[in-house]
Design a protein around this motif. Sequence first.
Motif, PDB file in Angstrom:
ATOM      1  N   HIS A 162       0.828  -1.204   0.000  1.00  0.00           N
ATOM      2  CA  HIS A 162       0.000   0.000   0.000  1.00  0.00           C
ATOM      3  C   HIS A 162       0.862   1.253   0.000  1.00  0.00           C
ATOM      4  N   SER A 163       0.270   2.347  -0.453  1.00  0.00           N
ATOM      5  CA  SER A 163       0.960   3.640  -0.467  1.00  0.00           C
ATOM      6  C   SER A 163       0.050   4.749   0.046  1.00  0.00           C
ATOM      7  N   THR A 164      -0.943   4.369   0.858  1.00  0.00           N
ATOM      8  CA  THR A 164      -1.842   5.327   1.496  1.00  0.00           C
ATOM      9  C   THR A 164      -1.773   5.129   3.009  1.00  0.00           C
ATOM     10  N   ASN A 165      -2.227   6.119   3.759  1.00  0.00           N
ATOM     11  CA  ASN A 165      -2.127   6.054   5.215  1.00  0.00           C
ATOM     12  C   ASN A 165      -3.194   5.170   5.860  1.00  0.00           C
ATOM     13  N   SER A 166      -4.265   4.918   5.150  1.00  0.00           N
ATOM     14  CA  SER A 166      -5.306   4.024   5.656  1.00  0.00           C
ATOM     15  C   SER A 166      -5.501   2.881   4.668  1.00  0.00           C
ATOM     16  N   PHE A 167      -5.525   1.666   5.164  1.00  0.00           N
ATOM     17  CA  PHE A 167      -5.678   0.501   4.297  1.00  0.00           C
ATOM     18  C   PHE A 167      -6.055  -0.704   5.139  1.00  0.00           C
ATOM     19  N   SER A 168      -6.337  -1.816   4.476  1.00  0.00           N
ATOM     20  CA  SER A 168      -6.717  -3.044   5.163  1.00  0.00           C
ATOM     21  C   SER A 168      -5.815  -4.185   4.720  1.00  0.00           C
ATOM     22  N   ILE A 169      -5.434  -5.021   5.663  1.00  0.00           N
ATOM     23  CA  ILE A 169      -4.651  -6.222   5.385  1.00  0.00           C
ATOM     24  C   ILE A 169      -5.499  -7.437   5.770  1.00  0.00           C
ATOM     25  N   PHE A 170      -5.662  -8.366   4.832  1.00  0.00           N
ATOM     26  CA  PHE A 170      -6.545  -9.508   5.028  1.00  0.00           C
ATOM     27  C   PHE A 170      -5.739 -10.748   5.404  1.00  0.00           C
ATOM     28  N   ASN A 171      -6.010 -11.282   6.590  1.00  0.00           N
ATOM     29  CA  ASN A 171      -5.432 -12.557   7.014  1.00  0.00           C
ATOM     30  C   ASN A 171      -6.407 -13.654   6.615  1.00  0.00           C
ATOM     31  N   ALA A 172      -6.106 -14.346   5.526  1.00  0.00           N
ATOM     32  CA  ALA A 172      -7.018 -15.353   4.979  1.00  0.00           C
ATOM     33  C   ALA A 172      -7.022 -16.648   5.776  1.00  0.00           C
ATOM     34  N   GLY A 173      -6.092 -16.791   6.707  1.00  0.00           N
ATOM     35  CA  GLY A 173      -6.024 -18.014   7.485  1.00  0.00           C
ATOM     36  C   GLY A 173      -7.047 -18.064   8.604  1.00  0.00           C
ATOM     37  N   GLU A 174      -7.025 -19.175   9.330  1.00  0.00           N
ATOM     38  CA  GLU A 174      -7.959 -19.399  10.427  1.00  0.00           C
ATOM     39  C   GLU A 174      -7.339 -19.116  11.784  1.00  0.00           C
ATOM     40  N   ILE A 175      -6.070 -18.676  11.787  1.00  0.00           N
ATOM     41  CA  ILE A 175      -5.324 -18.457  13.015  1.00  0.00           C
ATOM     42  C   ILE A 175      -4.781 -17.030  13.030  1.00  0.00           C
ATOM     43  N   ALA A 176      -4.954 -16.336  14.159  1.00  0.00           N
ATOM     44  CA  ALA A 176      -4.346 -15.026  14.320  1.00  0.00           C
ATOM     45  C   ALA A 176      -2.829 -15.174  14.323  1.00  0.00           C
ATOM     46  N   ILE A 177      -2.128 -14.136  13.872  1.00  0.00           N
ATOM     47  CA  ILE A 177      -0.675 -14.231  13.699  1.00  0.00           C
ATOM     48  C   ILE A 177       0.021 -13.291  14.673  1.00  0.00           C
ATOM     49  N   ASN A 178       0.866 -13.876  15.512  1.00  0.00           N
ATOM     50  CA  ASN A 178       1.693 -13.138  16.464  1.00  0.00           C
ATOM     51  C   ASN A 178       3.137 -13.259  16.008  1.00  0.00           C
ATOM     52  N   PRO A 179       3.838 -12.141  15.769  1.00  0.00           N
ATOM     53  CA  PRO A 179       5.220 -12.210  15.275  1.00  0.00           C
ATOM     54  C   PRO A 179       6.181 -12.938  16.208  1.00  0.00           C
ATOM     55  N   ARG A 180       5.807 -13.103  17.471  1.00  0.00           N
ATOM     56  CA  ARG A 180       6.664 -13.869  18.377  1.00  0.00           C
ATOM     57  C   ARG A 180       6.651 -15.356  18.039  1.00  0.00           C
ATOM     58  N   LYS A 181       5.591 -15.799  17.372  1.00  0.00           N
ATOM     59  CA  LYS A 181       5.423 -17.225  17.112  1.00  0.00           C
ATOM     60  C   LYS A 181       5.497 -17.574  15.638  1.00  0.00           C
ATOM     61  N   GLN A 251      -3.807   2.241  10.204  1.00  0.00           N
ATOM     62  CA  GLN A 251      -3.653   3.678  10.082  1.00  0.00           C
ATOM     63  C   GLN A 251      -2.196   4.033  10.318  1.00  0.00           C
ATOM     64  N   LEU A 252      -1.594   4.774   9.379  1.00  0.00           N
ATOM     65  CA  LEU A 252      -0.213   5.243   9.503  1.00  0.00           C
ATOM     66  C   LEU A 252      -0.204   6.736   9.771  1.00  0.00           C
ATOM     67  N   THR A 253       0.679   7.171  10.668  1.00  0.00           N
ATOM     68  CA  THR A 253       0.919   8.598  10.884  1.00  0.00           C
ATOM     69  C   THR A 253       2.421   8.824  10.889  1.00  0.00           C
ATOM     70  N   GLY A 254       2.811  10.067  10.612  1.00  0.00           N
ATOM     71  CA  GLY A 254       4.228  10.410  10.599  1.00  0.00           C
ATOM     72  C   GLY A 254       4.894  10.249   9.254  1.00  0.00           C
ATOM     73  N   GLU A 260       5.856   3.446   0.581  1.00  0.00           N
ATOM     74  CA  GLU A 260       5.289   2.122   0.313  1.00  0.00           C
ATOM     75  C   GLU A 260       5.436   1.271   1.554  1.00  0.00           C
ATOM     76  N   ILE A 261       4.390   0.555   1.910  1.00  0.00           N
ATOM     77  CA  ILE A 261       4.443  -0.373   3.032  1.00  0.00           C
ATOM     78  C   ILE A 261       3.905  -1.721   2.573  1.00  0.00           C
ATOM     79  N   SER A 262       4.608  -2.785   2.942  1.00  0.00           N
ATOM     80  CA  SER A 262       4.208  -4.135   2.523  1.00  0.00           C
ATOM     81  C   SER A 262       4.162  -5.062   3.727  1.00  0.00           C
ATOM     82  N   PHE A 263       3.333  -6.107   3.607  1.00  0.00           N
ATOM     83  CA  PHE A 263       3.157  -7.111   4.656  1.00  0.00           C
ATOM     84  C   PHE A 263       3.406  -8.484   4.043  1.00  0.00           C
TER      85      PHE A 263
END
Length: 270
Positions: A162-181, A251-254, A260-263
Amino acid sequence: MIFVYDDSGNKIDYGQYGLTCYSFIPESLSPRFSSEEIENVDGSILLGTTINARKLYVEFLFNAKDHIDYQLLRDEIFKFFNPKKDLYIIDTRLPGKRWKARNSTTFKPEYLTPTVGGFGLEFIAFGVYAESIGSSLDPKTFDVEKWQIGQGLTDDNNKYIHSTNSFSIFNAGEIAINPRKRPVVITFKGASTNLQIKNKTTGDTWTYTGSSNPSDVIKLDGIRSTKNGLSIFRDTNHKLITLATGNNDFQLTGTSGSFEISFDFRFYYV
């Protein structure tokens, strides 16, 4: 029935050992309940539920040329299913998902004929869930051979850059994602001052008190935060961005000027 890959992503031709897989069955989720009993009260109070490591059951036949070849193949099979090595297992009927697992059992190939043997294995998937072969940044088309029906993807929710300050990221899986795991890489390219990345769906907010130039790259890779490869962790609020299942509104600020931001992450399934 299954494809097998090593931990580096290289496909292993187990047919070279005379092996044929004729059964692959993952078990259901195995719960582990934490509870507390209270005197003079019926039942108990549920405090939480976690899931045990997952078992995967696989049955093989193997074919040798003669009795001596049988012994040689058996020893190669012992090495192939070394329990110290991770393997990725893909059910050919569900080719968009893979299991990271290790053989957890001793096994003794049984003679069915003088040159044909059979045995069963029990694998353990310590991460419990199957993961998508493709990542969020891979094209969401079937011709790339990384996706299948039943992975929760739709034509409306497949944008992860994305290149806008507001956007949505869709997690298509059935499990929430924690970067620690589970691996998640968020990459921001552009100018900013006091950059803030907020997942309004989960309430998670990551902030950086420094600044970046248009050519700088800020990366959140698991629990690490870097700018141009150097750690900026001490200049952040030490928080992480998790991803709920379904839509995650950001939501991005600053930010300053174009950016560009990617996931980049995989999807996880029961």
